[in-house]
Write an enzyme that holds these catalytic residues in place. Structure first.
Site, PDB file in Angstrom:
ATOM      1  N   HIS A 163       2.699  -6.876   4.745  1.00  0.00           N
ATOM      2  CA  HIS A 163       2.517  -5.013   5.660  1.00  0.00           C
ATOM      3  C   HIS A 163       4.008  -4.505   4.870  1.00  0.00           C
ATOM      4  O   HIS A 163       4.932  -3.719   5.637  1.00  0.00           O
ATOM      5  CB  HIS A 163       2.629  -4.954   6.542  1.00  0.00           C
ATOM      6  N   ASP A 371      10.869   0.802   3.331  1.00  0.00           N
ATOM      7  CA  ASP A 371       9.373   0.480   4.369  1.00  0.00           C
ATOM      8  C   ASP A 371       8.569  -0.230   3.189  1.00  0.00           C
ATOM      9  O   ASP A 371       8.069   0.225   2.695  1.00  0.00           O
ATOM     10  CB  ASP A 371       8.868   2.020   4.730  1.00  0.00           C
TER      11      ASP A 371
END
Ligand SMILES: O=P(O)(O)OC[C@H]1O[C@H](O[C@H]2O[C@H](CO)[C@@H](O)[C@H](O)[C@H]2O)[C@H](O)[C@@H](O)[C@@H]1O
Ligand SMILES: O=c1ccn([C@@H]2O[C@H](COP(=O)(O)OP(=O)(O)O)[C@@H](O)[C@H]2O)c(=O)[nH]1
Length: 475
Positions: A163, A371
């Site tokens: 992730h 991110d």
């Protein structure tokens, strides 16, 4: 139509979204939100750490059923949490994988604790796995788990999804034993990343450091092992989020913020309090805007929602102190008797409140330094009024920037770019806001969390990924 899969799906991640105690809604992050949605569709269960600490590890599994999802959790010892979660996961891998080798700590006890907890996960979960089950392991906490399961004879299809970003090879090689960690990934059948960029960094690492071969069709070969790796960008639970956004609670949150804005324009940021989210740089960019646009002071304010995260890790204590100080300094410098430039809130909010706050905000300022994806950016788009949408200012270094190309993309390290983007957003005509929003909402709606998990699960099951994705897009 919901598919009726024959195989069960076993999801394994560090964090399992348990019902949140009152007042703690929201601090759980994007992974937990996305996976609870996934598990409502498939039979199976979600295995992970309960979040509790005990004196001595017992391996006792606590099964619970909540809102259609069965969770199976174990407690960990204090030393496990310290070395595995606070240590290797959040003091070594998290900074390194977010390109912050200056913050990464390399301590042998962390590595040992990480392997030990992965062994504990494997030892506890493998008796629950049946021959036809698909096993889906998540995130940087559990990279060695596939290898540990194989060593215990698990021959099932096992997939891994990362992730967070995969860092460039030149950074990853600063990790002692990086080959051992990366070779663990070859125990899986399928590896997923959010974007092509992270995938390409992984492929480059495999070729440079492991002497492997990466085929254009996604197959990666190292020695006698072959694994399939691809990009599967995660989306939000669009349907659930839209329902939340249409609720009475969201409407009243929207009204509450609009009323308190008193005719001023609202710029919103929503992030876990994490140095990777670029909050310090964001505040400084906003400060530059106030400095360069004295005539606009008093017309806007920044609402930054930042629930504390990983508070036992000292880099997180430091960023908290830095932001307390910086927000105070900016407010002291610019505030008037009837206006404060930054409303800095260290509280987490539930989805309905957030949806209302997004809707009431004219601009979202989402500027992580790195991110993996960033679901907040997608939620902001989903919450807008189609006739009068707000403007999304988004870091070019968030995975979401590769999908949301009609956002105002900025370099989050540049105060000038942040300041210019705020000015541009405030001046943007309605037609342009609508045009940009229409293109983004199309992506947010069609490439949602259902699309993400169906494509990954199809790959894991050895089925046609594109057919699984288009089935969703069609209905
Ligand atoms: O579990 P925590 O330590 O409290 O942290 C919360 C989660 O943070 C990270 O989220 C990532 O996953 C999101 C969904 O894919 C993605 O949008 C975001 O960019 C990532 O930072 C972490 O990877 C999760 O494991 C944590 O649960
Ligand atoms: O007060 C808050 C702050 C955040 N979130 C949720 O936490 C997730 C954050 O996910 P993202 O991918 O943006 O970042 P992560 O925290 O996972 O790194 C989003 O779904 C937010 O809506 C929330 O529910 N309440």
């Amino acid at each position: 139509m919901e598919r009726d899969p024959v195989s069960r799906l076993i999801v394994i991640s560090n964090r399992v979204a348990a019902p949140q105690p009152e007042g703690e809604g929201g601090a759980q992050g994007g992974l937990a939100v996305a996976l609870s949605a996934a598990l409502r569709e498939y039979r199976g269960f979600w295995f992970g750490w309960s979040g509790n600490r005990i004196e001595e590890f017992t391996g006792k599994i606590d099964f619970q059923r909540h809102e259609g999802v069965t969770s199976a959790t174990i407690d960990l010892e204090e030393q496990d949490v310290e070395e595995y979660y606070n240590g290797y996961a959040n003091r070594t891998l998290w900074p390194l994988f977010h390109y912050r080798i200056d913050l990464a700590e390399y301590d042998r006890s962390f590595g040992a604790g990480y392997e030990r907890v992965n062994e504990r996960f494997a030892e506890t979960v493998y008796p629950l796995i049946e021959p036809e089950d698909l096993v889906w392991v998540h995130d940087y906490h559990l990279i060695p788990l596939g290898r540990q399961l194989r060593q215990r004879g698990v021959a099932n299809r096992i997939g891994f999804f990362l992730h967070i970003p995969w860092p460039p090879a030149r950074l990853l090689t600063t990790l002692p034993d990086h080959e051992h960690l990366a070779l663990s990934l070859l125990a899986y059948d399928v590896i997923g990343f959010h974007t092509r960029e992270w995938l390409e960094s992984f492929q480059n690492y495999v070729e440079r450091e492991l002497g492997g071969r990466c085929d254009p069709d996604g197959w990666i070969h190292v020695g006698d092992r072959s694994v399939h790796a691809a990009a599967y960008p995660i989306g939000i639970d669009y349907r659930e989020f839209s329902e939340a956004a249409a609720s009475e609670a969201a409407r009243s949150a929207c009204e509450r913020l609009r009323k308190s804005a008193d005719g001023r324009r609202t710029i919103i940021g929503v992030d876990r309090l994490d140095y990777s989210k670029g909050l310090e740089e964001r505040f400084l960019g906003y400060r530059r805007f106030l400095e360069e646009n004295a005539e606009r002071r008093g017309e806007v304010f920044l609402l930054q929602i930042a629930p504390p995260s990983r508070g036992e890790v000292h880099t997180y204590e430091t960023i908290r102190e830095t932001l307390d100080e910086l927000s105070g300094r900016i407010n002291g410098e610019f505030a008037e008797v009837d206006w404060v430039p930054i409303r800095y809130v260290n509280q987490g909010y539930g989805r309905e409140d957030l949806a209302g706050f997004y809707r009431a905000s004219n601009i979202a300022l989402i500027t992580p330094l790195r991110d993996g994806m960033n679901l907040v950016a997608k939620e902001y788009v989903a919450a807008q009024d189609p006739d009068d949408p707000g403007v999304l200012i988004l870091s070019r270094f968030a995975g979401a920037a590769l999908q949301l190309k009609d956002a105002l993309l900025v370099n989050p390290y540049s105060k000038e770019e942040i300041s210019d983007a705020i000015r541009q957003a405030l001046a943007m005509p309605r037609e342009e806001r609508v045009r940009r929003w229409r293109s983004m909402i199309e992506t947010v709606r069609s490439e949602d969390v259902v699309w993400w998990r169906r494509r990954f699960v199809a790959a894991l099951a050895g089925e046609d990924v594109e057919a699984a994705g288009s089935a969703r897009a069609a209905g």
